[in-house]
Design a protein around this motif. Structure first.
Motif, mmCIF file in Angstrom:
data_model
loop_
_atom_site.group_PDB
_atom_site.id
_atom_site.type_symbol
_atom_site.label_atom_id
_atom_site.label_comp_id
_atom_site.label_asym_id
_atom_site.label_seq_id
_atom_site.Cartn_x
_atom_site.Cartn_y
_atom_site.Cartn_z
ATOM 1 N N LYS A 1 -15.789 -5.399 11.772
ATOM 2 C CA LYS A 1 -15.313 -6.999 10.946
ATOM 3 C C LYS A 1 -14.558 -6.702 10.168
ATOM 4 O O LYS A 1 -14.236 -8.031 9.839
ATOM 5 C CB LYS A 1 -16.725 -7.156 9.523
ATOM 6 N N ILE A 2 -14.193 -5.494 9.667
ATOM 7 C CA ILE A 2 -12.761 -6.030 8.661
ATOM 8 C C ILE A 2 -11.689 -6.553 9.705
ATOM 9 O O ILE A 2 -11.135 -6.881 9.324
ATOM 10 C CB ILE A 2 -12.649 -4.364 8.472
ATOM 11 N N VAL A 3 -11.736 -5.510 10.411
ATOM 12 C CA VAL A 3 -10.310 -6.219 11.621
ATOM 13 C C VAL A 3 -10.569 -7.614 12.423
ATOM 14 O O VAL A 3 -9.750 -8.568 11.904
ATOM 15 C CB VAL A 3 -10.154 -5.193 13.215
ATOM 16 N N GLU A 4 -12.023 -7.997 12.244
ATOM 17 C CA GLU A 4 -12.209 -9.842 12.855
ATOM 18 C C GLU A 4 -11.395 -10.503 11.273
ATOM 19 O O GLU A 4 -11.392 -11.600 11.686
ATOM 20 C CB GLU A 4 -13.402 -9.577 13.002
ATOM 21 N N HIS B 1 -5.748 -13.995 8.699
ATOM 22 C CA HIS B 1 -4.784 -13.293 9.042
ATOM 23 C C HIS B 1 -3.659 -12.164 7.541
ATOM 24 O O HIS B 1 -2.670 -11.615 8.035
ATOM 25 C CB HIS B 1 -2.996 -14.421 8.672
ATOM 26 N N SER B 2 -4.302 -11.303 6.769
ATOM 27 C CA SER B 2 -4.492 -10.550 6.418
ATOM 28 C C SER B 2 -5.992 -10.368 5.665
ATOM 29 O O SER B 2 -7.006 -10.940 5.161
ATOM 30 C CB SER B 2 -3.333 -10.565 5.139
ATOM 31 N N ARG C 1 -4.416 -0.726 13.881
ATOM 32 C CA ARG C 1 -5.561 -1.507 14.284
ATOM 33 C C ARG C 1 -5.317 -2.668 13.044
ATOM 34 O O ARG C 1 -4.817 -4.183 13.252
ATOM 35 C CB ARG C 1 -6.934 -1.619 13.774
ATOM 36 N N LEU C 2 -3.902 -2.173 11.853
ATOM 37 C CA LEU C 2 -3.520 -2.885 10.996
ATOM 38 C C LEU C 2 -2.381 -2.864 10.102
ATOM 39 O O LEU C 2 -1.964 -1.192 10.257
ATOM 40 C CB LEU C 2 -4.712 -2.570 10.008
ATOM 41 N N TYR D 1 -3.313 -6.255 4.496
ATOM 42 C CA TYR D 1 -3.310 -5.100 5.676
ATOM 43 C C TYR D 1 -3.404 -6.168 6.500
ATOM 44 O O TYR D 1 -4.395 -7.610 6.137
ATOM 45 C CB TYR D 1 -4.297 -4.341 6.054
ATOM 46 N N GLU D 2 -2.253 -6.393 7.654
ATOM 47 C CA GLU D 2 -2.480 -7.784 8.500
ATOM 48 C C GLU D 2 -2.718 -6.890 10.441
ATOM 49 O O GLU D 2 -2.181 -5.587 10.295
ATOM 50 C CB GLU D 2 -1.270 -7.868 8.584
ATOM 51 N N PRO D 3 -3.327 -7.490 10.925
ATOM 52 C CA PRO D 3 -3.456 -7.370 12.024
ATOM 53 C C PRO D 3 -2.401 -6.785 12.750
ATOM 54 O O PRO D 3 -0.935 -7.486 12.161
ATOM 55 C CB PRO D 3 -4.138 -8.729 13.005
ATOM 56 N N PHE D 4 -1.959 -5.867 13.359
ATOM 57 C CA PHE D 4 -1.011 -5.395 14.016
ATOM 58 C C PHE D 4 -0.662 -5.399 15.319
ATOM 59 O O PHE D 4 -1.575 -5.306 16.301
ATOM 60 C CB PHE D 4 -1.156 -3.929 13.657
#
Length: 85
Positions: A16-19, A25-26, A55-56, A67-70
């Motif tokens: 959920k956090i990553v989604e 975008h962060s 992942r971030l 924290y942004e998607p990596f």
């Protein structure tokens, strides 16, 4: 059985956090607390795990990071279709 349930619930929370990070975008620690209903310390732990897992990516000030998607194929943050970072 209980350990498996806890692990599954944690994995659901991490996804959920990553989604949300991808969608917005962060993401911030406070957003994680509200999203998955955890304490500040747990939100920090989850974000650290996601950074270590690749992942971030942590960006910004030491005291108030985002924290942004990596994306391992890019050195810059992932940019959305509308051009926003």
């Amino acid at each position: 059985d209980t350990i498996e349930k806890r692990r599954a619930k944690k994995n659901e929370r991490l996804e959920k956090i990553v989604e949300l990070a991808i969608h917005k975008h962060s993401i911030t620690n406070n957003a994680v607390e509200l999203l998955v209903h955890v304490t500040d310390a747990t939100a920090t732990r989850y974000l650290s795990e996601l950074v270590k897992a690749g992942r971030l990516k942590r960006v910004g000030a030491q005291k108030r990071p985002r924290y942004e998607p990596f994306d391992p194929l890019r050195t810059e943050p992932v940019v959305g279709s509308n051009g926003a970072v």
